[in-house]
Write a protein that holds these residues in place. Structure first.
Motif, mmCIF file in Angstrom:
data_model
loop_
_atom_site.group_PDB
_atom_site.id
_atom_site.type_symbol
_atom_site.label_atom_id
_atom_site.label_comp_id
_atom_site.label_asym_id
_atom_site.label_seq_id
_atom_site.Cartn_x
_atom_site.Cartn_y
_atom_site.Cartn_z
ATOM 1 N N HIS A 1 0.805 -1.151 0.032
ATOM 2 C CA HIS A 1 0.068 0.029 0.023
ATOM 3 C C HIS A 1 0.826 1.245 -0.054
ATOM 4 N N SER A 2 1.518 1.366 1.041
ATOM 5 C CA SER A 2 2.619 2.475 0.882
ATOM 6 C C SER A 2 3.846 2.324 0.557
ATOM 7 N N ARG A 3 4.519 1.057 0.083
ATOM 8 C CA ARG A 3 5.762 0.762 -0.361
ATOM 9 C C ARG A 3 6.774 1.003 0.557
ATOM 10 N N ARG A 4 6.631 1.073 1.764
ATOM 11 C CA ARG A 4 7.388 1.287 2.560
ATOM 12 C C ARG A 4 7.892 -0.008 3.274
ATOM 13 N N THR A 5 8.973 0.235 4.270
ATOM 14 C CA THR A 5 9.285 -1.220 4.909
ATOM 15 C C THR A 5 8.500 -1.245 5.965
ATOM 16 N N VAL A 6 7.994 -2.554 6.306
ATOM 17 C CA VAL A 6 7.203 -2.810 7.665
ATOM 18 C C VAL A 6 7.837 -4.010 8.228
ATOM 19 N N SER A 7 7.543 -4.401 9.302
ATOM 20 C CA SER A 7 7.841 -5.594 9.974
ATOM 21 C C SER A 7 6.878 -6.715 9.692
ATOM 22 N N LEU A 8 7.235 -7.782 10.290
ATOM 23 C CA LEU A 8 6.214 -9.129 9.815
ATOM 24 C C LEU A 8 5.118 -8.967 10.672
ATOM 25 N N GLN A 9 5.018 -8.197 11.955
ATOM 26 C CA GLN A 9 3.774 -8.008 12.653
ATOM 27 C C GLN A 9 2.881 -6.900 11.772
ATOM 28 N N GLU A 10 3.759 -6.128 11.387
ATOM 29 C CA GLU A 10 2.645 -4.963 10.635
ATOM 30 C C GLU A 10 2.176 -5.437 9.604
ATOM 31 N N ARG A 11 2.993 -6.325 8.653
ATOM 32 C CA ARG A 11 2.199 -6.878 7.487
ATOM 33 C C ARG A 11 1.203 -7.790 7.852
ATOM 34 N N GLN A 12 1.481 -8.676 8.880
ATOM 35 C CA GLN A 12 0.219 -9.630 9.269
ATOM 36 C C GLN A 12 -1.060 -8.667 9.787
ATOM 37 N N ALA A 13 -0.889 -7.458 10.470
ATOM 38 C CA ALA A 13 -1.946 -6.696 10.963
ATOM 39 C C ALA A 13 -2.833 -6.146 9.677
ATOM 40 N N GLU A 14 -1.915 -5.635 8.550
ATOM 41 C CA GLU A 14 -2.538 -5.344 7.420
ATOM 42 C C GLU A 14 -3.215 -6.516 6.607
ATOM 43 N N LEU A 15 -2.711 -7.522 6.708
ATOM 44 C CA LEU A 15 -3.486 -8.697 5.893
ATOM 45 C C LEU A 15 -4.894 -8.832 6.700
ATOM 46 N N LEU A 16 -4.846 -8.923 7.998
ATOM 47 C CA LEU A 16 -6.034 -9.149 8.834
ATOM 48 C C LEU A 16 -7.005 -7.724 8.620
ATOM 49 N N ARG A 17 -6.552 -6.566 8.717
ATOM 50 C CA ARG A 17 -7.662 -5.406 8.281
ATOM 51 C C ARG A 17 -8.090 -5.560 6.823
ATOM 52 N N GLU A 18 -7.326 -6.170 5.967
ATOM 53 C CA GLU A 18 -7.746 -6.636 4.688
ATOM 54 C C GLU A 18 -8.979 -7.363 4.527
ATOM 55 N N LYS A 19 -8.680 -8.609 5.459
ATOM 56 C CA LYS A 19 -9.802 -9.576 5.437
ATOM 57 C C LYS A 19 -11.046 -9.242 6.037
ATOM 58 N N ILE A 20 -10.905 -8.302 7.209
ATOM 59 C CA ILE A 20 -11.860 -7.579 7.915
ATOM 60 C C ILE A 20 -12.743 -6.673 6.927
ATOM 61 N N ARG A 21 -12.167 -5.808 6.212
ATOM 62 C CA ARG A 21 -12.603 -4.986 5.294
ATOM 63 C C ARG A 21 -13.449 -5.923 4.113
ATOM 64 N N ALA A 22 -12.750 -6.902 3.705
ATOM 65 C CA ALA A 22 -13.655 -7.669 2.698
ATOM 66 C C ALA A 22 -14.812 -8.528 3.283
ATOM 67 N N PHE A 23 -14.905 -8.835 4.644
ATOM 68 C CA PHE A 23 -15.865 -9.451 5.223
ATOM 69 C C PHE A 23 -16.826 -8.664 5.770
ATOM 70 N N GLU A 24 -16.571 -7.226 5.903
ATOM 71 C CA GLU A 24 -17.645 -6.220 6.184
ATOM 72 C C GLU A 24 -18.225 -5.874 4.703
#
Length: 230
Positions: A33-56
């Motif tokens: 999304h931002s093309r910036r470097t993120v930690s593995l935890q942050e990337r996992q959180a992004e994936l979870l947010r994307e799944k939540i948005r898809a479910f919503e």
């Protein structure tokens, strides 16, 4: 090791990152999304947010469909009520067409009935169904929806030139016909007694991919109401 082997190992050893917490903190990824470097935890959180948005979004779509179905069901009930309250059987065919047009906002509606009692033979709604039309209606196992490619029944409409898409609803008798064979009586499929034509100037109003369950309910109720004419 191949990537598949690494994935299998990590899935089979969920405590790996507990034992190697420092390695987990050092792993960095690029966010899509931002093309910036993120930690593995942050990337996992992004994936979870994307799944939540898809479910919503899916939930909102289901709620919208549920609300639309409730509105359609209410309109079907009001339409059925109007037919039940009509005591003059000769008014039923015209009432079916008028009520469908009003309750379901259909631009044009036409209806023809055949096989009626002789007393109704001269009614306008009992005229104009050729043998070809009757055979076509009898061959329909379910309502037809699609583009008007020059159907003969479009001529029943007040403005056939404006009928771009059509829904054709075959009407059938409540009871199957009985034929006598050499081995005794046999029940055939219910005889076709008429056809309802729904038309719209919108090419997407009635398409070949749309569901026909609701149209089937309309045809069943109309067939029952028209049984008084036979």
């Amino acid at each position: 090791m191949t990537e598949e082997e690494i994935v299998r190992y990590l899935r089979g050893n969920p405590a790996f990152f507990d034992r190697n917490a420092d390695a987990l903190a050092e792993i960095v990824l690029v966010s899509p999304h931002s093309r910036r470097t993120v930690s593995l935890q942050e990337r996992q959180a992004e994936l979870l947010r994307e799944k939540i948005r898809a479910f919503e979004m899916r939930l909102m779509e289901l709620l919208r469909h549920g609300a639309d179905n409730t509105v359609l069901a209410d309109r079907l009930l009001r339409w059925s009520r109007d037919l039940f309250l009509e005591h003059d059987a000769t008014r039923v065919p015209d009432l079916i067409a008028e009520s469908i047009q009003q309750q379901f906002a259909v631009p044009q509606v036409a209806l023809r009935v055949w096989g009626v009692a002789p007393v109704h033979g001269d009614a306008p709604w009992a005229q104009g169904a050729t043998e070809e039309v009757r055979q076509f209606a009898d061959a329909l196992r379910e309502p037809f929806c699609g583009v008007n490619t020059g159907f003969e029944v479009a001529a029943w409409l007040p403005h056939p030139e404006q009928a771009v898409s059509l829904a054709l609803l075959p009407l059938r008798a409540l009871e199957p016909a009985v034929t006598v064979t050499r081995t005794g009586q046999a029940l055939d499929s219910p005889a076709t007694i008429g056809l309802i034509v729904l038309a719209s100037p919108d090419a997407q109003r009635y398409t070949s991919t749309m569901g026909t369950d609701f149209l089937l309910r309309i045809a069943e109720v109309a067939s029952a109401a028209l049984s008084r004419l036979r």
